[in-house]
Design a protein around this motif. Structure first.
Motif, short mmCIF file in Angstrom:
data_model
loop_
_atom_site.label_atom_id
_atom_site.label_comp_id
_atom_site.label_asym_id
_atom_site.label_seq_id
_atom_site.Cartn_x
_atom_site.Cartn_y
_atom_site.Cartn_z
N SER B 40 38.90 8.24 -57.19
CA SER B 40 40.20 7.64 -57.52
C SER B 40 40.30 7.70 -59.04
CB SER B 40 40.67 6.59 -57.02
OG SER B 40 39.72 5.39 -57.55
N ASP B 42 40.78 5.19 -60.79
CA ASP B 42 40.08 4.04 -61.39
C ASP B 42 38.66 4.28 -60.95
OD1 ASP B 42 42.48 2.60 -61.57
OD2 ASP B 42 42.19 1.39 -59.69
N LEU B 43 38.08 4.78 -60.03
CA LEU B 43 36.66 5.04 -59.92
C LEU B 43 36.20 5.92 -61.29
CD1 LEU B 43 34.06 4.46 -58.33
CD2 LEU B 43 34.32 6.65 -57.06
N GLN B 46 36.20 3.52 -64.44
CA GLN B 46 35.08 2.61 -64.31
C GLN B 46 33.88 3.34 -64.81
OE1 GLN B 46 34.15 1.30 -60.46
NE2 GLN B 46 32.07 0.79 -60.88
N TRP B 145 43.84 1.32 -67.06
CA TRP B 145 42.57 0.83 -66.72
C TRP B 145 42.57 -0.69 -67.33
CZ3 TRP B 145 39.22 0.78 -63.26
CH2 TRP B 145 38.00 0.31 -63.38
N ARG B 149 41.91 -4.03 -62.47
CA ARG B 149 41.52 -2.59 -61.83
C ARG B 149 40.13 -2.51 -61.50
NH1 ARG B 149 45.23 1.25 -60.93
NH2 ARG B 149 47.43 0.77 -61.72
N ARG B 153 38.28 -2.31 -57.88
CA ARG B 153 37.88 -0.75 -57.59
C ARG B 153 36.44 -1.16 -57.25
NH1 ARG B 153 38.18 4.40 -55.57
NH2 ARG B 153 36.22 4.02 -54.56
N THR B 157 35.16 -0.07 -53.40
CA THR B 157 34.18 0.74 -53.26
C THR B 157 33.14 0.28 -52.14
OG1 THR B 157 34.01 1.70 -55.52
CG2 THR B 157 32.02 1.93 -54.42
#
Lengths: 474, 332
Positions: B40, B42-43, B46, B145, B149, B153, B157
């Protein structure tokens, strides 16, 4: 953090027990204030600075209004506060829009400017908390309420996390009565509040994101050529999506507040069972329509200055309502359409009068469906990215679709949408006579178990694209 | 009395919910499905945030598309570098199906990035027409971000690693729609994906002939519709990329362009449209970065069963080989 995020689950799991553990009411309020700041600042700490400025300035200005010895001084402080709030809203929400509009209008007379990107990021919830702070200042100025000397209490009113980002829009008088009396947290209220939270998440995650969004996303894609059925399906779908999204958020907010012993005003009460747009606005985004009535429509003169002036006031109020929603012309058109519907309804009542036939049940059902259809027609201008796209869908809805227009495929997406639409409208009809959520504890307990378990399971089994809450953009 | 009833309601509902969820997991696991982490914005964000953390360890941004994402393992990279006495933090920022030059520009413009950028790319992927493919990821990182979030995330996960219910293709609404459309159960993926954003293509679990056939057919259809820029035009466009690389170099960072292994029809079609001598080698002459072509290093010349991606069993060998090539090149 949003209510449907895992971050919020952790946040609530930390704040709620801490709230229960604290015995003193001031300590509890301090905790809620700090927690609300963390909640809001987790998006962007800069937004918190802006909110703090608005809060402190308006709290201070209210003291000055109250303490002023002359009417001129009172008026000065009043306007200073209102203009400060509106200036911030104007800059952050509308500056880019006005810049774009000016460039477009100059282009019409042959003056070409390159589009400019002001790079302004819209602070979350600014439209909501600006209206709350304005209502506070107006109420103090009009001597409806006495300003609070407690910055903490006023800060909590502005920031209280269940309603901070997307309402319900609260009045200080209603909140302060709760903030100054220690709240009692009862097991029943916690259980019902948590039930409402689950219900709100169900509406948002399952209803809005999984069931209704896919059809609306297809039909409102700019390149899609919608036929008659597709255009109406898209309009109905988005009506239900925005309802599930926003009513879901509001229900979750009410539920969370209830868990902490607070009462927030209801924001949605079965709007799609309304007969007529006037009734719909007493059931749709109630806190906003009440605010517009009290701080725009009534000060403009209501219907007191004659029929024509009344119609004009309705149009002004709802056009402003559209502009409040978004800095784009299609929102203005959406608001103006609602104004026109309301004026049309008023004209019917003024000139045709009350017909008995309108009270017959089948006629009322038909009128409710017509109301839903009118709402859905207008909502096209809310959802479409531009007026040309909305106009294209409008043409399709009234039988003037392009010859190569698409017919919505009768597939899984469409079948699920139709089932959910019919179920949703039936539930709204059932809910119409029920005020608030007091009917929940009165349900037979096995039914409550079943409903709760089904909603929780549906939420767990609804992963996927997590759409932002629609009203967060306002 | 009422409170006791409410407690009963909540307990019973929780039990039914957990039982239903458990049954759901058991049914699908029984049919051979597994939980998996889902990628995603978000991932990606990160991991992008890690790339600008201060050294040591040396931050290594692995940019590219599927060939890097399914061809290099950050964990194996770290391990092999450790054996060489190096402390590194490889960060997978490749995005399946998206060429990466926008991400390189983003790192170049970020004064906090002082590490090593490895860009898995071929000459086609440097055409300015495809530079912006990862722009949405970058915009998300810079504008959306947030700390909340990140918490979400990280928790998501964990959930995705253990629950099939967290896979969007197993959402109840999706399954009902598939049932209406008579589509049967969800597709069994042969691609794995981990929390570090690396993955692998397990061709044992797939119909390799079909995948290979489809990939080659797609490429055969694609190239006639696409007019490659002339070498001079292409090289001219790359002068901007040279400036990005210079920015990173000026901060003490380094950049490596890596043309990953491809084979058979894929290799021949690429060569026919972007001959190495006219594109890649001319770029190498002006680019202030290391240029690694898999053909020049036997340890990188690894079979690609579908012509474009190495098999999951070769990721270890490929990654370790790549670390040694970087070492030889002086990039590590």
């Amino acid at each position: 953090m949003t209510f449907d995020s895992l971050t919020f689950a952790v946040f609530l799991a930390m704040v709620f027990p801490a709230y229960l553990l604290l015995r003193s009411w001031p300590a509890r309020k301090n905790l809620l204030l700090v927690a609300s700041c963390v909640f809001y600042g987790s998006w962007n700490p800069f937004f918190l600075i802006l909110l703090a400025f608005t809060t402190v300035f308006d709290w201070w200005a209210a003291q000055r209004i109250h303490g002023a010895t002359t009417e001129a001084a009172r008026r000065r402080w009043f306007w200073a506060s209102v203009l400060a709030s509106l200036s911030l809203l104007g800059y952050f929400k509308y500056a880019q829009f006005f810049a774009n509009t000016a460039i477009e209008w100059l282009a019409l007379v042959g003056v070409a400017y390159k589009p400019i990107d002001l790079g302004i990021v819209l602070p979350l919830g600014i439209s909501f908390y600006t209206f709350e702070s304005i209502s506070y200042i107006v109420d103090v100025y009009k001597k409806r309420i006495t300003p609070t000397k407690s910055l903490r209490d006023y800060g909590l009113f502005m920031t209280f996390f269940p309603h901070l980002v997307a309402g319900p829009i609260m009045r200080f008088g209603d909140f302060n009565a709760q903030a100054t009396t220690p709240r009692t947290v009862t097991a029943d209220a916690v259980a019902l509040g948590a039930f409402m939270l689950v219900g709100g998440l169900f509406l948002k995650i399952v209803g809005a994101d999984q069931v209704f969004a896919p059809i609306a996303d297809i039909v409102f894609a700019p390149d899609y050529k919608a036929g008659f059925v597709a255009a109406w399906a898209g309009a109905f779908s988005f009506s239900m999506q925005v309802y599930c999204d926003f009513a879901g958020y509001s229900l979750a907010a009410l539920g969370i507040a209830k868990m902490f012993g607070f009462h927030l005003p209801p924001n949605f009460e079965a709007p799609f069972a309304s007969v007529g747009i006037a009734e719909l606005w007493t059931r749709w985004h109630i806190s906003l329509s009440n605010w517009l009535r009290d701080y725009v429509f009534n000060p403009l003169g209501h219907y007191r200055k004659g029929r024509l002036r009344g119609y004009l006031n309705v149009m002004i109020t709802f056009t402003a309502c559209g502009f409040w929603h978004g800095a784009a012309w299609h929102f203005v058109v959406w608001g103006a359409m609602h104004g026109a519907f309301l004026v049309g309804e008023r004209l019917l009542k003024d000139f045709v009068g009350e017909w008995k036939v309108w009270d017959a049940k089948p006629v009322r059902w038909l009128l409710a469906l017509l109301t839903f259809a009118l709402f859905s027609w207008a909502v096209v201008y809310f959802r479409a990215p531009t007026i040309p796209v909305a106009w294209d869908r409008t043409l399709a809805m009234f039988g003037f679709a392009a010859k190569d227009a698409a017919t919505l495929a009768w597939n899984g997406d469409a079948k699920v949408f139709v089932i959910a639409l019919l179920t949703g409208l039936a539930v709204q009809g059932w809910l119409k006579s029920r005020k608030g959520w007091d009917w929940v504890p009165q349900m037979a307990w096995p039914l409550r178990v079943l409903l709760l378990a089904l909603m929780m399971l549906a939420i767990i089994l609804a992963p996927g694209k997590s759409n932002a809450f629609i009203y967060f953009q306002f | 009395m009422n409170s006791a009833r409410w407690l009963l309601v909540w307990i019973a509902a929780a039990v039914i919910t957990l039982a239903g969820w458990g049954a759901f997991e058991a049914i699908w696991r029984g049919q051979g499905y597994k939980p998996t982490v889902m990628d995603s914005f978000d991932l990606w964000s990160q991991h992008r945030a890690r790339a600008v953390k201060p050294a040591p360890p040396l931050r290594i941004a692995l940019l590219g598309a599927s060939r890097i994402q399914y061809g290099l393992s950050p964990a194996v990279f770290r391990d092999e570098a450790h054996k060489l006495g190096l402390s590194v933090d490889p960060i997978m920022l490749a995005v399946n199906g998206h060429y990466p030059l926008a991400a390189l520009r983003d790192l170049a413009n970020d004064p906090k990035f002082t590490g090593l950028a490895v860009i898995g790319i071929d000459s086609r992927g440097m055409d300015p027409k495809v530079w912006e493919m990862q722009a949405k990821h970058i915009a998300h990182y810079h504008h959306d971000w947030s700390p909340s979030r990140e918490v979400h995330r990280r928790l998501l996960t964990r959930v995705q690693e253990y629950a099939i219910a967290a896979r969007p293709d197993f959402a109840a609404a999706t399954l009902v729609k598939r049932w209406f459309d008579d589509q049967g159960p969800p597709y069994k993926e042969y691609v794995t994906f981990e929390r570090d954003r690396s993955g692998g293509t397990d061709y044992v679990k797939s119909d390799l002939a079909a995948i290979r056939g489809a990939r080659v057919a797609d490429l055969k259809k694609y190239y006639p519709l696409y007019t490659p820029p002339t070498p001079d035009t292409w090289l001219d466009g790359m002068r901007e990329v040279v400036r990005w690389v210079e920015k990173i170099n000026a901060r003490g960072g380094k950049v490596v362009f890596y043309r990953e292994p491809v084979s058979d029809e894929h290799y021949h079609l690429d060569e026919a449209n972007f001959p190495r001598a006219s594109y890649w080698d001319r770029l190498a002459a002006i680019m202030p970065a290391r240029m690694v072509d898999f053909q020049d290093y036997p340890e990188l010349n690894i079979p690609t069963p579908d012509t474009s991606h190495i098999d999951i069993k070769d990721i270890d060998r490929h990654t370790r080989g790549f670390v040694h090539v970087l070492r030889k090149q002086g990039a590590l």
